[in-house]
Write a protein that holds these residues in place. Structure first.
Motif, PDB file in Angstrom:
ATOM      1  N   GLY A 106       2.150  -0.025 -15.942  1.00  0.00           N
ATOM      2  CA  GLY A 106       0.964  -0.613 -16.560  1.00  0.00           C
ATOM      3  C   GLY A 106       1.095  -2.118 -16.730  1.00  0.00           C
ATOM      4  N   PHE A 107       2.271  -2.585 -17.166  1.00  0.00           N
ATOM      5  CA  PHE A 107       2.483  -4.025 -17.341  1.00  0.00           C
ATOM      6  C   PHE A 107       2.401  -4.756 -16.004  1.00  0.00           C
ATOM      7  N   SER A 108       2.919  -4.127 -14.954  1.00  0.00           N
ATOM      8  CA  SER A 108       2.894  -4.755 -13.626  1.00  0.00           C
ATOM      9  C   SER A 108       1.463  -4.882 -13.108  1.00  0.00           C
ATOM     10  N   ILE A 109       0.656  -3.836 -13.308  1.00  0.00           N
ATOM     11  CA  ILE A 109      -0.749  -3.901 -12.895  1.00  0.00           C
ATOM     12  C   ILE A 109      -1.477  -4.981 -13.694  1.00  0.00           C
ATOM     13  N   LEU A 110      -1.156  -5.082 -14.984  1.00  0.00           N
ATOM     14  CA  LEU A 110      -1.752  -6.129 -15.812  1.00  0.00           C
ATOM     15  C   LEU A 110      -1.407  -7.509 -15.268  1.00  0.00           C
ATOM     16  N   ASP A 111      -0.135  -7.751 -14.935  1.00  0.00           N
ATOM     17  CA  ASP A 111       0.277  -9.050 -14.409  1.00  0.00           C
ATOM     18  C   ASP A 111      -0.411  -9.361 -13.086  1.00  0.00           C
ATOM     19  N   ALA A 112      -0.514  -8.348 -12.215  1.00  0.00           N
ATOM     20  CA  ALA A 112      -1.172  -8.561 -10.927  1.00  0.00           C
ATOM     21  C   ALA A 112      -2.650  -8.893 -11.122  1.00  0.00           C
ATOM     22  N   THR A 113      -3.299  -8.193 -12.055  1.00  0.00           N
ATOM     23  CA  THR A 113      -4.714  -8.452 -12.334  1.00  0.00           C
ATOM     24  C   THR A 113      -4.898  -9.843 -12.914  1.00  0.00           C
ATOM     25  N   ALA A 114      -4.018 -10.229 -13.843  1.00  0.00           N
ATOM     26  CA  ALA A 114      -4.114 -11.559 -14.451  1.00  0.00           C
ATOM     27  C   ALA A 114      -3.901 -12.654 -13.403  1.00  0.00           C
ATOM     28  N   LYS A 115      -2.968 -12.426 -12.489  1.00  0.00           N
ATOM     29  CA  LYS A 115      -2.733 -13.405 -11.427  1.00  0.00           C
ATOM     30  C   LYS A 115      -3.972 -13.562 -10.554  1.00  0.00           C
ATOM     31  N   TYR A 116      -4.599 -12.450 -10.236  1.00  0.00           N
ATOM     32  CA  TYR A 116      -5.815 -12.482  -9.419  1.00  0.00           C
ATOM     33  C   TYR A 116      -6.939 -13.222 -10.146  1.00  0.00           C
ATOM     34  N   LEU A 117      -7.110 -12.928 -11.432  1.00  0.00           N
ATOM     35  CA  LEU A 117      -8.188 -13.537 -12.211  1.00  0.00           C
ATOM     36  C   LEU A 117      -7.963 -15.018 -12.482  1.00  0.00           C
ATOM     37  N   SER A 118      -6.709 -15.443 -12.543  1.00  0.00           N
ATOM     38  CA  SER A 118      -6.411 -16.831 -12.896  1.00  0.00           C
ATOM     39  C   SER A 118      -6.907 -17.823 -11.851  1.00  0.00           C
ATOM     40  N   ALA A 119      -7.278 -17.321 -10.681  1.00  0.00           N
ATOM     41  CA  ALA A 119      -7.824 -18.216  -9.657  1.00  0.00           C
ATOM     42  C   ALA A 119      -9.209 -18.724 -10.027  1.00  0.00           C
ATOM     43  N   THR A 120      -9.928 -17.981 -10.895  1.00  0.00           N
ATOM     44  CA  THR A 120     -11.293 -18.375 -11.250  1.00  0.00           C
ATOM     45  C   THR A 120     -11.524 -18.511 -12.749  1.00  0.00           C
ATOM     46  N   LEU A 121     -10.614 -17.992 -13.574  1.00  0.00           N
ATOM     47  CA  LEU A 121     -10.827 -18.003 -15.021  1.00  0.00           C
ATOM     48  C   LEU A 121      -9.650 -18.652 -15.742  1.00  0.00           C
ATOM     49  N   PRO A 122      -9.894 -19.304 -16.903  1.00  0.00           N
ATOM     50  CA  PRO A 122      -8.809 -19.914 -17.685  1.00  0.00           C
ATOM     51  C   PRO A 122      -7.845 -18.857 -18.229  1.00  0.00           C
ATOM     52  N   THR A 123      -6.592 -19.223 -18.320  1.00  0.00           N
ATOM     53  CA  THR A 123      -5.561 -18.296 -18.788  1.00  0.00           C
ATOM     54  C   THR A 123      -5.833 -17.812 -20.204  1.00  0.00           C
ATOM     55  N   LEU A 124      -6.193 -18.720 -21.108  1.00  0.00           N
ATOM     56  CA  LEU A 124      -6.410 -18.335 -22.506  1.00  0.00           C
ATOM     57  C   LEU A 124      -7.601 -17.386 -22.652  1.00  0.00           C
ATOM     58  N   GLN A 125      -8.602 -17.526 -21.796  1.00  0.00           N
ATOM     59  CA  GLN A 125      -9.722 -16.593 -21.804  1.00  0.00           C
ATOM     60  C   GLN A 125      -9.255 -15.199 -21.385  1.00  0.00           C
ATOM     61  N   PRO A 145      18.627   1.067 -26.761  1.00  0.00           N
ATOM     62  CA  PRO A 145      19.608   0.773 -25.710  1.00  0.00           C
ATOM     63  C   PRO A 145      19.482   1.674 -24.493  1.00  0.00           C
ATOM     64  N   MET A 146      19.048   2.927 -24.698  1.00  0.00           N
ATOM     65  CA  MET A 146      18.867   3.840 -23.569  1.00  0.00           C
ATOM     66  C   MET A 146      17.694   3.409 -22.700  1.00  0.00           C
ATOM     67  N   LEU A 147      16.634   2.920 -23.341  1.00  0.00           N
ATOM     68  CA  LEU A 147      15.427   2.543 -22.605  1.00  0.00           C
ATOM     69  C   LEU A 147      15.537   1.166 -21.960  1.00  0.00           C
ATOM     70  N   ALA A 148      16.344   0.280 -22.538  1.00  0.00           N
ATOM     71  CA  ALA A 148      16.381  -1.113 -22.083  1.00  0.00           C
ATOM     72  C   ALA A 148      16.615  -1.271 -20.579  1.00  0.00           C
ATOM     73  N   PRO A 149      17.576  -0.556 -19.951  1.00  0.00           N
ATOM     74  CA  PRO A 149      17.780  -0.761 -18.514  1.00  0.00           C
ATOM     75  C   PRO A 149      16.564  -0.415 -17.665  1.00  0.00           C
ATOM     76  N   PHE A 150      15.708   0.469 -18.149  1.00  0.00           N
ATOM     77  CA  PHE A 150      14.561   0.896 -17.349  1.00  0.00           C
ATOM     78  C   PHE A 150      13.435  -0.140 -17.336  1.00  0.00           C
ATOM     79  N   ILE A 151      13.569  -1.176 -18.156  1.00  0.00           N
ATOM     80  CA  ILE A 151      12.638  -2.296 -18.075  1.00  0.00           C
ATOM     81  C   ILE A 151      12.735  -2.938 -16.696  1.00  0.00           C
ATOM     82  N   TYR A 152      13.923  -2.840 -16.099  1.00  0.00           N
ATOM     83  CA  TYR A 152      14.118  -3.414 -14.771  1.00  0.00           C
ATOM     84  C   TYR A 152      13.270  -2.745 -13.700  1.00  0.00           C
ATOM     85  N   THR A 153      12.797  -1.533 -13.946  1.00  0.00           N
ATOM     86  CA  THR A 153      11.983  -0.863 -12.920  1.00  0.00           C
ATOM     87  C   THR A 153      10.682  -1.613 -12.663  1.00  0.00           C
ATOM     88  N   GLN A 154      10.336  -2.529 -13.565  1.00  0.00           N
ATOM     89  CA  GLN A 154       9.121  -3.303 -13.358  1.00  0.00           C
ATOM     90  C   GLN A 154       9.206  -4.119 -12.073  1.00  0.00           C
TER      91      GLN A 154
END
Length: 301
Positions: free
Chosen positions: A32-51, A249-258
């Motif tokens: 979900g976070f990765s899709i959010l980042d990809a969407t934000a990157k796409y939108l940043s070409a036409t819209l301000p970041t803070l918006q 600590p168990m979950l932390a390494p799986f953040i890398y799957t992003q």
């Protein structure tokens, strides 16, 4: 949700209930976070970041309120530690804002390399703050996973840009957010945590979002802009549920799957063809996560 006897003072998280389920949820949260980042990157070409940041939290709040029908169950918002909830919400907001600012000045590889230092911070602090101490095998998996991230990102060998401070700030905010999430799961509902974080961030970002407003040029841009709340809010709901089921600590390494999701989305959305080193690094990341999963299934860490 009532706290356990050993967390009556709110110093420790809830018990570990289903670690493998927690791992599955954290992996989906990273998607979900990765899709959010990809969407934000796409939108940043036409819209301000803070918006984009502001609408992301406004739509996150609206979706959560409707989904959980807060008007029928206002007790979902009950919290025994309101100030901790507010601090957690600002940590989430800080992560989003500083990460978006960093991307404006730095290569994606550099921002990713810095952000993925978070598992080290989370694992190191989870012991003294949450009583969840990581053993040598988990530390080894974190180190191996970080090596895989460096293989993928290959940060530049030149001098570090001054804007790296933005990525460092985002990483520290994220680490604190993860630890507070695990701590609050002992006393507060997942829905309440999701709604409160969205409300605090939406109100805090309103002046900047409104003052930088640019009307989206077409329906598709409107859809993507509003969808940021679904991707971000959904990801963080899964993130909360994961920390309710398994220790930090168990979950932390799986953040890398992003990194795996980001490579896949880069290819599918932006036609970024992964190199051999990218695939090799991603394989290292996946291997480190599979090792922890294997240990948990067989005899635990």
């Amino acid at each position: 949700m009532a706290p356990n006897a050993d967390v009556s003072e709110g110093l420790r998280p809830g018990p570990t209930k289903a670690p493998i389920a927690g791992i599955a949820l954290i992996v989906l949260a990273c998607l979900g976070f990765s899709i959010l980042d990809a969407t934000a990157k796409y939108l940043s070409a036409t819209l301000p970041t803070l918006q984009i940041v502001w609408v992301r939290f406004v739509s996150h709040l609206i979706i959560a309120v409707i989904l959980f029908r807060v008007w029928k169950t206002p007790t979902l918002l009950h919290t025994k530690r309101p100030w901790l909830q507010i601090v957690r919400a600002f940590c989430l907001l800080g992560t989003t804002v500083f990460n978006f600012l960093a991307v404006r000045y730095l290569q994606l590889a550099e921002t990713m390399a810095i952000m993925f230092a978070a598992p080290f911070v989370i694992t190191a602090l989870a012991g003294p703050f949450l009583g969840e101490w990581a053993g040598p095998r988990r530390w080894a998996a974190i180190v191996v996973g970080f090596v895989g991230v460096l293989v993928v990102t290959q940060p530049g060998s030149g001098g570090m840009h001054w804007a790296a401070i933005y990525s460092i700030a985002a990483m520290l905010f994220y680490s604190t957010y993860a630890l507070l999430t695990r701590q609050l799961t002992a006393t507060d509902s997942s829905a309440g945590m999701l709604i409160i974080s969205g409300a605090v961030a939406a109100v805090a970002m309103a002046p900047a979002g409104i003052s930088n407003w640019v009307t989206p040029p077409d329906v598709w841009t409107w859809v993507l802009l509003c969808a940021t709340g679904a991707f971000g809010g959904g990801g963080h709901f899964l993130f909360i549920m994961a920390h309710r089921l398994a220790p930090a600590p168990m979950l932390a390494p799986f953040i890398y799957t992003q990194i795996v999701w980001m490579v896949a989305l880069g290819y599918l959305v932006f036609a970024d063809v992964p190199t051999v080193m990218t695939l090799f690094g991603a394989a290292i990341v996946v291997s480190s996560g599979l090792y922890i999963l294997y240990r948990e299934r067989v005899k635990g860490l």
